[in-house]
Design a protein around this motif. Structure first.
Motif, short mmCIF file in Angstrom:
data_model
loop_
_atom_site.label_atom_id
_atom_site.label_comp_id
_atom_site.label_asym_id
_atom_site.label_seq_id
_atom_site.Cartn_x
_atom_site.Cartn_y
_atom_site.Cartn_z
N THR A 93 0.84 -1.21 0.00
CA THR A 93 0.00 0.00 0.00
C THR A 93 0.87 1.26 0.00
O THR A 93 0.59 2.24 -0.71
CB THR A 93 -0.92 -0.01 1.23
N GLU A 94 1.94 1.25 0.78
CA GLU A 94 2.84 2.40 0.84
C GLU A 94 3.52 2.63 -0.52
O GLU A 94 3.69 3.78 -0.96
CB GLU A 94 3.90 2.18 1.94
N ILE A 95 3.93 1.54 -1.15
CA ILE A 95 4.58 1.66 -2.47
C ILE A 95 3.62 2.25 -3.50
O ILE A 95 3.96 3.10 -4.32
CB ILE A 95 5.10 0.28 -2.92
N GLU A 96 2.36 1.82 -3.44
CA GLU A 96 1.37 2.33 -4.39
C GLU A 96 1.13 3.82 -4.17
O GLU A 96 1.01 4.58 -5.15
CB GLU A 96 0.05 1.55 -4.19
N LYS A 97 1.10 4.26 -2.89
CA LYS A 97 0.95 5.69 -2.62
C LYS A 97 2.13 6.49 -3.18
O LYS A 97 1.96 7.56 -3.76
CB LYS A 97 0.83 5.92 -1.11
N ALA A 98 3.34 5.95 -3.02
CA ALA A 98 4.54 6.65 -3.52
C ALA A 98 4.51 6.78 -5.04
O ALA A 98 4.85 7.82 -5.61
CB ALA A 98 5.81 5.91 -3.06
N GLU A 99 4.10 5.71 -5.69
CA GLU A 99 4.05 5.75 -7.16
C GLU A 99 3.00 6.74 -7.65
O GLU A 99 3.19 7.44 -8.65
CB GLU A 99 3.76 4.35 -7.68
N LYS A 100 1.87 6.84 -6.96
CA LYS A 100 0.85 7.82 -7.34
C LYS A 100 1.36 9.24 -7.17
O LYS A 100 1.11 10.12 -7.99
CB LYS A 100 -0.42 7.60 -6.50
N SER A 101 2.12 9.44 -6.08
CA SER A 101 2.68 10.78 -5.86
C SER A 101 3.70 11.13 -6.95
O SER A 101 3.75 12.26 -7.44
CB SER A 101 3.36 10.83 -4.48
N ILE A 102 4.52 10.16 -7.33
CA ILE A 102 5.51 10.39 -8.40
C ILE A 102 4.80 10.72 -9.71
O ILE A 102 5.17 11.64 -10.44
CB ILE A 102 6.42 9.14 -8.56
N THR A 103 3.76 9.96 -10.03
CA THR A 103 3.00 10.21 -11.26
C THR A 103 2.38 11.61 -11.26
O THR A 103 2.36 12.32 -12.27
CB THR A 103 1.91 9.15 -11.42
N ALA A 104 1.88 12.00 -10.10
CA ALA A 104 1.27 13.33 -9.99
C ALA A 104 2.30 14.43 -10.25
O ALA A 104 2.02 15.43 -10.92
CB ALA A 104 0.65 13.50 -8.60
N LEU A 105 3.51 14.25 -9.69
CA LEU A 105 4.58 15.23 -9.94
C LEU A 105 4.96 15.29 -11.42
O LEU A 105 5.18 16.37 -11.98
CB LEU A 105 5.80 14.91 -9.08
N TYR A 106 5.06 14.11 -12.04
CA TYR A 106 5.37 14.08 -13.48
C TYR A 106 4.29 14.82 -14.28
O TYR A 106 4.59 15.58 -15.21
CB TYR A 106 5.49 12.64 -13.97
N ASN A 107 3.06 14.60 -13.96
CA ASN A 107 1.95 15.27 -14.66
C ASN A 107 2.02 16.78 -14.46
O ASN A 107 1.74 17.56 -15.37
CB ASN A 107 0.60 14.74 -14.16
N GLN A 108 2.38 17.19 -13.25
CA GLN A 108 2.49 18.63 -12.97
C GLN A 108 3.59 19.26 -13.82
O GLN A 108 3.42 20.35 -14.38
CB GLN A 108 2.79 18.83 -11.48
N GLN A 109 4.73 18.58 -13.93
CA GLN A 109 5.83 19.10 -14.76
C GLN A 109 5.43 19.17 -16.22
O GLN A 109 5.78 20.11 -16.94
CB GLN A 109 7.07 18.21 -14.58
N GLU A 110 4.72 18.18 -16.70
CA GLU A 110 4.29 18.17 -18.10
C GLU A 110 3.34 19.33 -18.38
O GLU A 110 3.41 19.98 -19.43
CB GLU A 110 3.61 16.83 -18.42
N LYS A 111 2.44 19.60 -17.44
CA LYS A 111 1.53 20.73 -17.62
C LYS A 111 2.31 22.05 -17.65
O LYS A 111 2.01 22.95 -18.43
CB LYS A 111 0.51 20.76 -16.48
#
Length: 645
Positions: free
Chosen positions: A400-418
């Motif tokens: 569960t912790e790993i999944e939360k970390a990956e979601k946070s990483i994806t969110a940061l990547y999306n923010q940079q792309e925007k």
């Protein structure tokens, strides 16, 4: 321009002056090897020829300075001196001494110090003769343009001994490379067939053509912009809508409306949209590190779960094996207790055994030991299952912790792309605004009537200038002038000893020769027999040309030097016979006609024409002898004997 004298300097005290009369015939008669032939080469050398053609021998061995005095307009005199190249052991010397003034006597030897060169002399003489700045351009630009100057004018002033009786050539240096073409290009100018200011007019035409081409390019660009402007305006509006500067509902029904919209957009205040991403790189780095650590812990936990599961599985197999062994051992209850101490007989059938078997007591002891082990194993099994359950629970938490970390990483990547997308959008908007500004600065939908008027005026001016230097006009003028010259030669032909009389004599500029147009055919000079014909036609063309030069005030020197025109009648071996007065023969009659023609024609052009003749002949009669300047016989020569004896 005429020649006042030829002056030779040996040193300070030995100076030879050979004077000439202006505007008349000057005859120097004498024997062979007296220096007559050198006069043309001396004059040409002093007037700036590139090479020194004066023959080696007595003259070049005893002269330090060659000099002449030339006269313009009967009173303007210039003294020109050029050093003998043999004094320096070279082929030619470019330095000269030139001085203007009125010279009663030649300058002193020590006074002559080079102060100029032949390049300046050529330009100076060209200016003094009033040779206008010109440029003769070949039709179709098939060769380099020719600038006519003094060196081309002197071609018509010399007739050396080897040329005057030549049937293949008419003009001085005609056998040298490029000279024939130079004569063809320069003679129309000297005859006056083309304008004096032709170069100026040609340059003006070139300048106006450059201006016209510039205006035509501007007009073409304006027309192109105008034709493409409408589509370009609408295209820029669509781009503005695509990047959000204009709303999608914006429309422009006409060019005027589109221009109004673009003018508004030109001053559009760009407020770039930004997304705050402060610290995003460090947060992303921490998340990636955390995810890596969690995955590492998960791996270790999964290893423990696998080991525990394997242990439980292996322990269950051991218990089953113990149970089977226990069952087998419990079968000993079937044994005969009476034979418990007898190890040599079978407890079941009492038969004698070859191998001793374990005692029943030992089997029971083993069975008791197995029962104790089995009891212990059974007690440990619930504890292992509980431990395994905890491990699985920890595993789920880590996942569960790993999944939360990956979601946070994806969110940061999306923010940079925007953020990158917004930056690109801001750049695109800036580019579109820039193109709109450039378009509005360059486009002009108003009709520029002044530009069209300038173009039309320039075309008219160029046409007018071209008419002034029109090639057809030049050809017509040239034909007219040559016709007059040919007519004059045809009139004079009966005054000379020629084979073809009472026919039309014609000079062909393209072939640089003379034709006698007989009833049957045109006969060129080189097909006419007899040296008398060749000499006579040389005289005809040169006197006819000089008459035209004088009458039309053309910029050609007003002198002609002829070396030994009587050579075809009196070869050098007849010098002894020519010393005295002899009875006139047919040859002497022909020679007299020739000299009479020269004297009479020169007299008719006086004082504007000077003829210098060097010859063997010494004819009877005052008409000839009054023009004799010197007689070089009995030791008298161009170079005084005391200079070398």
């Amino acid at each position: 321009m005429q020649i006042k004298n030829i002056i030779l300097y040996k040193n300070k005290t030995q100076i030879r002056v050979l004077p000439f009369d202006l505007g008349t015939v000057n005859i120097i008669t004498g024997e062979s090897k007296s220096g007559k032939t050198a006069l043309i080469d001396i004059v040409d050398y002093c007037l700036g020829s590139r090479d020194c053609k004066i023959a080696e021998g007595v003259i070049k061995d005893n002269v330090y300075w060659f000099a002449i005095t030339i006269v313009f307009n009967q009173n303007e005199e210039y003294f020109i001196a050029r050093q003998n190249p043999n004094t320096k052991g070279i082929q030619s010397i470019s330095e000269i001494y030139i001085e203007g003034g009125h010279f009663e006597s030649p300058p002193d030897f020590d006074q002559i110090i080079p102060n100029s060169n032949i390049g300046y002399l050529k330009d100076f003489l060209s200016r003094k003769l009033s040779i206008a700045e010109n440029l003769q351009i070949a039709e179709g630009n098939t060769r380099d343009p020719l600038e006519v100057n003094f060196k081309h004018a002197r071609i018509f002033c010399y007739q050396p001994q080897g040329l005057i009786a030549q049937r293949d050539y008419l003009f001085y240096n005609q056998t040298e490379p490029f000279v024939p073409q130079a004569i063809k290009d320069s003679l129309p100018y000297f005859l006056g067939a083309i304008r004096e200011d032709s170069l100026k007019v040609e340059q003006e035409i070139s300048q106006k053509r450059r201006e016209l081409n510039k205006l035509l390019r501007e007009n073409g660009e304006a027309e192109k912009i105008k034709s493409e402007g409408v589509s370009k305006a609408f295209s820029l509006i669509e781009e503005a809508k695509a990047i959000g500067i204009l709303s999608d509902s914006t429309t422009a029904a006409s060019v005027e409306e589109s221009l109004k919209l673009l003018i508004k957009l030109k001053d559009w205040d760009s407020n770039p949209v930004n997304i705050e991403t402060t610290g995003e790189n460090s947060a992303l780095k921490d998340l990636v590190k955390t995810r890596s650590e969690l995955k590492h812990d998960l791996g270790k936990l999964e290893d423990n779960i696998s080991a525990t599961s394997n242990f439980i599985k292996n322990n269950f197999s051991y218990t089953e094996e113990i149970r089977q062994q226990q069952i087998r051992l419990e079968s000993v209850k079937l044994y005969n207790v009476a034979n418990e101490g007898d190890n040599q007989h079978c407890p079941l059938c009492d038969s004698e055994l070859n191998v001793e078997i374990p005692s029943i007591e030992a089997i029971h002891k083993s069975l008791e030991s197995l029962n104790k082990n089995l009891e212990s194993t059974t007690k440990e099994s619930p504890r292992l299952n509980e431990y395994l359950a905890k491990l699985n629970q920890q595993k789920e938490i880590l996942k569960t912790e790993i999944e939360k970390a990956e979601k946070s990483i994806t969110a940061l990547y999306n923010q940079q792309e925007k953020a990158r997308t917004l930056r690109d959008l801001n750049i695109r908007r800036g580019k579109v605004i820039g193109r709109i500004s450039l378009f509005l600065e360059s486009v002009d939908f108003t009709e520029d009537k002044t530009l069209s008027a300038k173009i039309e005026n320039l075309k008219q001016e160029i046409k007018y200038l071209q008419d002034q230097v029109d090639r057809e006009t030049k050809e017509e003028n040239l034909i007219s002038i040559l016709s007059k010259i040919n007519l004059q030669m045809s009139k004079w032909v009966n005054n000379l000893d020629v084979e073809y009389t009472d026919v039309s004599i014609r000079f062909d500029l393209n072939k640089l020769t003379i034709f006698a147009d007989t009833i049957n055919k045109a006969i060129p000079l080189h097909q006419m027999g007899s040296g008398a014909n060749w000499v006579s036609y040389h005289l005809l063309i040169h006197f006819a040309l000089h008459q035209h030069f004088i009458q039309s005030q053309r910029p050609v020197p007003r002198f002609l030097i002829i070396d030994q025109p009587s050579q075809v009648y009196y070869p050098p071996e007849k010098d002894e016979e020519l010393k005295g007065e002899i009875k006139e023969s047919a040859d002497e009659i022909a020679v007299r006609k020739m000299f009479d023609f020269i004297i009479e024609t020169t007299s008719a052009l006086s004082p504007n024409f000077q003829v210098i003749i060097t010859d063997h002949a010494y004819l009877k009669g005052d008409k000839f002898r009054k023009h004799v300047k010197e007689i070089w016989r009995d030791g008298r020569k161009l170079i005084p004997e005391e200079w070398y004896k």
